[in-house]
Design an enzyme around this catalytic site. Structure first.
Site, PDB file in Angstrom:
ATOM      1  N   ASP A   1       0.809  -1.228   0.000  1.00 14.79           N
ATOM      2  CA  ASP A   1       0.000   0.000   0.000  1.00 14.79           C
ATOM      3  C   ASP A   1       0.842   1.277   0.000  1.00 14.79           C
ATOM      4  O   ASP A   1       0.304   2.374   0.121  1.00 14.79           O
ATOM      5  CB  ASP A   1      -0.921   0.023   1.234  1.00 14.79           C
ATOM      6  CG  ASP A   1      -2.236  -0.719   0.988  1.00 14.79           C
ATOM      7  OD1 ASP A   1      -2.631  -0.873  -0.185  1.00 14.79           O
ATOM      8  OD2 ASP A   1      -2.889  -1.115   1.983  1.00 14.79           O
TER       9      ASP A   1
ATOM     10  N   ARG B   1      -9.783   5.570  10.738  1.00 16.53           N
ATOM     11  CA  ARG B   1      -8.323   5.429  10.767  1.00 16.53           C
ATOM     12  C   ARG B   1      -7.692   6.385  11.792  1.00 16.53           C
ATOM     13  O   ARG B   1      -7.291   5.958  12.852  1.00 16.53           O
ATOM     14  CB  ARG B   1      -7.738   5.661   9.376  1.00 16.53           C
ATOM     15  CG  ARG B   1      -8.236   4.677   8.326  1.00 16.53           C
ATOM     16  CD  ARG B   1      -7.775   3.255   8.630  1.00 16.53           C
ATOM     17  NE  ARG B   1      -8.214   2.300   7.630  1.00 16.53           N
ATOM     18  CZ  ARG B   1      -7.568   2.023   6.503  1.00 16.53           C
ATOM     19  NH1 ARG B   1      -6.456   2.652   6.205  1.00 16.53           N
ATOM     20  NH2 ARG B   1      -8.042   1.123   5.663  1.00 16.53           N
TER      21      ARG B   1
ATOM     22  N   HIS C   1     -11.285   7.247   4.749  1.00 11.92           N
ATOM     23  CA  HIS C   1     -10.355   8.375   4.887  1.00 11.92           C
ATOM     24  C   HIS C   1     -11.094   9.631   4.425  1.00 11.92           C
ATOM     25  O   HIS C   1     -11.876   9.577   3.465  1.00 11.92           O
ATOM     26  CB  HIS C   1      -9.131   8.216   3.971  1.00 11.92           C
ATOM     27  CG  HIS C   1      -8.024   7.367   4.502  1.00 11.92           C
ATOM     28  ND1 HIS C   1      -7.300   6.511   3.696  1.00 11.92           N
ATOM     29  CD2 HIS C   1      -7.480   7.265   5.746  1.00 11.92           C
ATOM     30  CE1 HIS C   1      -6.357   5.914   4.428  1.00 11.92           C
ATOM     31  NE2 HIS C   1      -6.456   6.352   5.665  1.00 11.92           N
TER      32      HIS C   1
ATOM     33  N   CYS D   1      -5.024   9.679  -3.101  1.00  9.87           N
ATOM     34  CA  CYS D   1      -4.304   8.714  -2.256  1.00  9.87           C
ATOM     35  C   CYS D   1      -2.862   8.537  -2.725  1.00  9.87           C
ATOM     36  O   CYS D   1      -1.974   8.268  -1.926  1.00  9.87           O
ATOM     37  CB  CYS D   1      -4.981   7.349  -2.288  1.00  9.87           C
ATOM     38  SG  CYS D   1      -6.653   7.326  -1.665  1.00  9.87           S
TER      39      CYS D   1
HETATM   40  N1  ARG Z   1      -5.348   0.142   0.944  1.00  9.41           N
HETATM   41  C1  ARG Z   1      -5.058   1.413   1.559  1.00  9.41           C
HETATM   42  C2  ARG Z   1      -5.628   1.439   2.955  1.00  9.41           C
HETATM   43  O1  ARG Z   1      -6.667   0.885   3.168  1.00  9.41           O
HETATM   44  C3  ARG Z   1      -5.637   2.526   0.721  1.00  9.41           C
HETATM   45  C4  ARG Z   1      -5.260   3.887   1.222  1.00  9.41           C
HETATM   46  C5  ARG Z   1      -5.880   4.993   0.422  1.00  9.41           C
HETATM   47  N2  ARG Z   1      -5.327   6.245   0.756  1.00  9.41           N
HETATM   48  C6  ARG Z   1      -6.010   7.367   0.959  1.00  9.41           C
HETATM   49  N3  ARG Z   1      -5.362   8.459   1.145  1.00  9.41           N
HETATM   50  N4  ARG Z   1      -7.306   7.372   1.006  1.00  9.41           N
HETATM   51  O2  ARG Z   1      -5.049   2.017   3.856  1.00  9.41           O
END
Ligand code: ARG
Length: 293
Positions: free
Chosen positions: A78, A148, A177, A275
């Site tokens: 990632d 998160r 996010h 992202c």
């Molecule tokens: N697979 C990553 C996660 O779940 C994707 C992150 C996406 N990043 C973002 N800035 N929205 O953490």
């Protein structure tokens, strides 16, 4: 009798090229699921991910952005999602501390890069996923929590940056996010303009957004699901998912130039344009990475 022509409202959109950090997805894969978009049973095509990512980097280069690169690390699939690597304002980098252990080592990897570029690095003591959850609008940081970043990191960001921080609670797991549910279109003080998906926020957060940004663009469910809001704007060009068609029309109505990019492969990881992009603000110009973009 002559009719007085009614002038179209002046939009005064101005492009200010950004300085950004990106990470080539050569180790991209979906081997764990930490958001609803990820399914390890669905195969990924890493070569295609790299090609799509390259098209995004080329788009930025065409827009005159300074694009910097961090070396990808094997075993961190990632890491392409550079937005999560930290939050950089006024030459200070606040480091990321990931919620999920699978991404944990990315925090120190990005911190090392910030240090190598001479940025002032402040180590986070609270869980946060960088610019995935911190978006700068004027001199205000819109800060997401709920999935998160811990809201304790919001207070830490306020202390580290000296900026006003507005906490917004995300309530839908697909929009885990802040940068999946809200896009900053114009960050200039006095001209702040955003787009967002109202249903991604709790009632109090939605009320706060309505109060602060009465002229915001509200996007459709379909465009949000295409990751249209996961966008990067230079104040005129808005780089966003090519499939977010209605959003493109809304952007045009508001005087922007939508620039569509297809990152379908990275969407398998739950990521899009924004992202893949960490903005480096107010930093002394970092050295250009030896390898050419
Ligand atoms: N697979 C990553 C996660 O779940 C994707 C992150 C996406 N990043 C973002 N800035 N929205 O953490």
């Amino acid at each position: 009798m002559t009719m007085t022509a009614i002038a179209a409202p002046t939009r005064d959109r101005t492009a200010t090229p950004l300085t950004v950090l990106m990470c080539r997805p050569q180790h991209f894969d979906v081997v764990y699921a930490i958001n609803p978009w990820m399914d390890p049973a669905v195969p990924t095509d890493t070569a295609r991910a790299v090609a799509q990512w390259q098209a995004l980097a080329d788009t930025y280069a065409r827009l005159g952005f300074a694009v910097h690169r961090i070396d990808p690390v094997d075993g961190l699939p990632d890491m392409v999602f550079a937005a999560n690597g930290g939050f950089v304002v006024d030459g200070t980098a606040y480091t990321a501390m990931f919620a999920h252990p699978q991404r944990g080592p990315e925090g120190p990897a990005y911190a090392r890069w910030f240090r190598s570029q001479g940025l002032r690095v402040v180590e986070a003591t609270q869980i946060n996923e960088g610019e995935g959850d911190f978006l700068l609008v004027g001199r205000t940081v819109l800060a997401g929590h709920g999935f998160r970043s811990d809201d304790a990191s919001h207070a830490e960001v306020a202390q580290v940056t000296g900026l006003e921080v507005v906490s917004l609670r995300l309530v839908r797991p697909e929009y885990y996010h802040l940068d999946t549910a809200l896009a900053v279109l114009d960050h200039r003080g006095g001209r702040e303009h955003i787009a967002y998906l109202p249903s991604a926020f709790d009632d109090a957060s939605r009320a706060e957004l309505e109060r602060r940004y009465p002229d915001a663009i509200l996007v459709s469910e379909a465009d949000a699901a295409a990751f249209g809001l996961n966008a990067v704007s230079d104040g005129l060009h808005v780089v966003t998912a090519s499939r977010a068609h209605a959003f493109h029309a809304q952007l045009r109505e508001h005087g922007y130039v939508p620039v569509g990019v297809d990152l379908s492969e990275l969407l398998l990881g739950g990521g899009g344009v924004k992202c893949c992009t960490l903005e480096l603000r107010g930093a002394a110009q970092p050295n250009i990475h030896a390898e050419e973009i």
